[in-house]
Design a protein around this motif. Sequence first.
Motif, short mmCIF file in Angstrom:
data_model
loop_
_atom_site.label_atom_id
_atom_site.label_comp_id
_atom_site.label_asym_id
_atom_site.label_seq_id
_atom_site.Cartn_x
_atom_site.Cartn_y
_atom_site.Cartn_z
N LEU A 261 5.47 5.77 -5.69
CA LEU A 261 5.78 5.20 -4.38
C LEU A 261 7.28 5.26 -4.11
O LEU A 261 7.71 5.51 -2.97
N LYS A 402 -1.92 4.29 -4.75
CA LYS A 402 -0.54 4.60 -4.37
C LYS A 402 -0.34 6.10 -4.17
O LYS A 402 0.40 6.52 -3.27
N VAL A 406 1.04 7.84 -0.77
CA VAL A 406 2.22 8.71 -0.78
C VAL A 406 1.90 10.08 -0.19
O VAL A 406 2.70 10.66 0.55
N VAL A 418 4.66 2.22 3.57
CA VAL A 418 5.17 1.62 2.32
C VAL A 418 4.83 0.14 2.26
O VAL A 418 4.41 -0.39 1.23
N CYS A 421 1.00 -0.42 1.69
CA CYS A 421 0.41 0.27 0.54
C CYS A 421 -0.16 -0.71 -0.48
O CYS A 421 -1.38 -0.73 -0.73
#
Length: 446
Positions: A261, A402, A406, A418, A421
């Motif tokens: 991440l 994750k 991404v 972000v 997430c």
Amino acid sequence: MKRIQRVDLIHGPILPAILSFAFPILLSNIFQQLYNASDVMIVGHFLGSKSLAAVGSTAAIFDLIIGFALGVGNGMGIIIARNYGANRLDQLRKSVAATAVIGGGLSLVVMLLGYFGLYPLLEFLGTPSSIIGQAYLYISTIVNCVAVTFAYNLCAGLLRAVGDSLAALYFLMIAAVLNIFLDLYFITQLHWGVQSAGIATIIAQGISALLCLLYIRKKVPFLLPHRKDFVWDKELYQDLLSQGLAMGLMTSIVSIGTVILQSAINQLGTTIISAQVAARRIMSFAVLPITAIASSITTFISQNFGAEQFQRIKKGITITNLLSWGWSVLVAALLFFTSPSLTSFISGSSNPDLIANASLYLQISSCFYPILASLIILRNALQGMGKKLTPLTSSFIELFGKIFFVVFIIPYTGYMGVILCEPLIWIPMTLQLFVTYRKIKHQLLA
């Protein structure tokens, strides 16, 4: 054997015992966070935004290393706590001896991996060229001395395994204060730059480890193995290594996902990197009471599992869930109003974009803290029962989640991706742990 005067987790009222055991762990966790938080604050105030971004860009790697060391120590501590609860002192000492051997071996492996792979990892994560040199100086210092981190966490794990969460706190408080003074001295007087923060952290942790070991020798000598205890016992080593690695890898897999991440965050520029590291530090402090309660339930369950007090285990899990839910709701409300001022304080910045982005992260993610609370409690409870695979599986869910964000979400949504997430991933993780716990409760704890 007459039991030492520690918190008695096997007899008496459950809530006072858990709170008495958890409170020193909470304070220990606060001072543990002060290690890196003080680095962030001092670097930001005295070395500027680029140095702050350099430290921030390594945050996921730092958490990976510290999390692995802490997980291994706590994991092997579960076996020791079980032997203590069953009053098997000979087996307890053999477990401590094996723990020391395993910890030394794992330290060497991590150091070698860091020596060959750390700089390529920073490049892979897309660390900006303007800060990668400083980032490497900081994190390589931590990795090269990882044996010190392992030593402290193993010693602290031993004390907590026998119900003493207070002694490790005192040593950590001394070391945390020392770390701040060393940070200031190395940076402002010796002008060693960002590497100063790493050196100060290692020195402080080394003192913690030494004080812990001296205390064990004087106050709880039955924990110290004799020469005859350093014997090859395949079953014992397998049990300790599997339990330690299960918890260490669980934390590491989570951190690997965070490292991935971080690669997406690094593409968003130094302002977002600085905002994210400030927000993550605030979040780390906000959930410390939950992690302290979860750590206490691991030891509580391990000791009661050894003593075969299964109904007491069920009650303990219910109590800790209620405690963690209450705190998560309270802290979510506080963060909604105080995020801007906290961000400015932690980062040492008045940049409105940095403060706004960090505050947005905290205000949205904190709404999911009750789910995170259940996730942490259930995962630690299952570990205390010796269920190694289920918590590890939940970590893989987080890792793949994750990776999905991404690759498929963040490139199109930017910083909002972000922010969302981790909170959205917590939901399936918690459901998986809850389903498993219900099955175990009916089978094992009926």
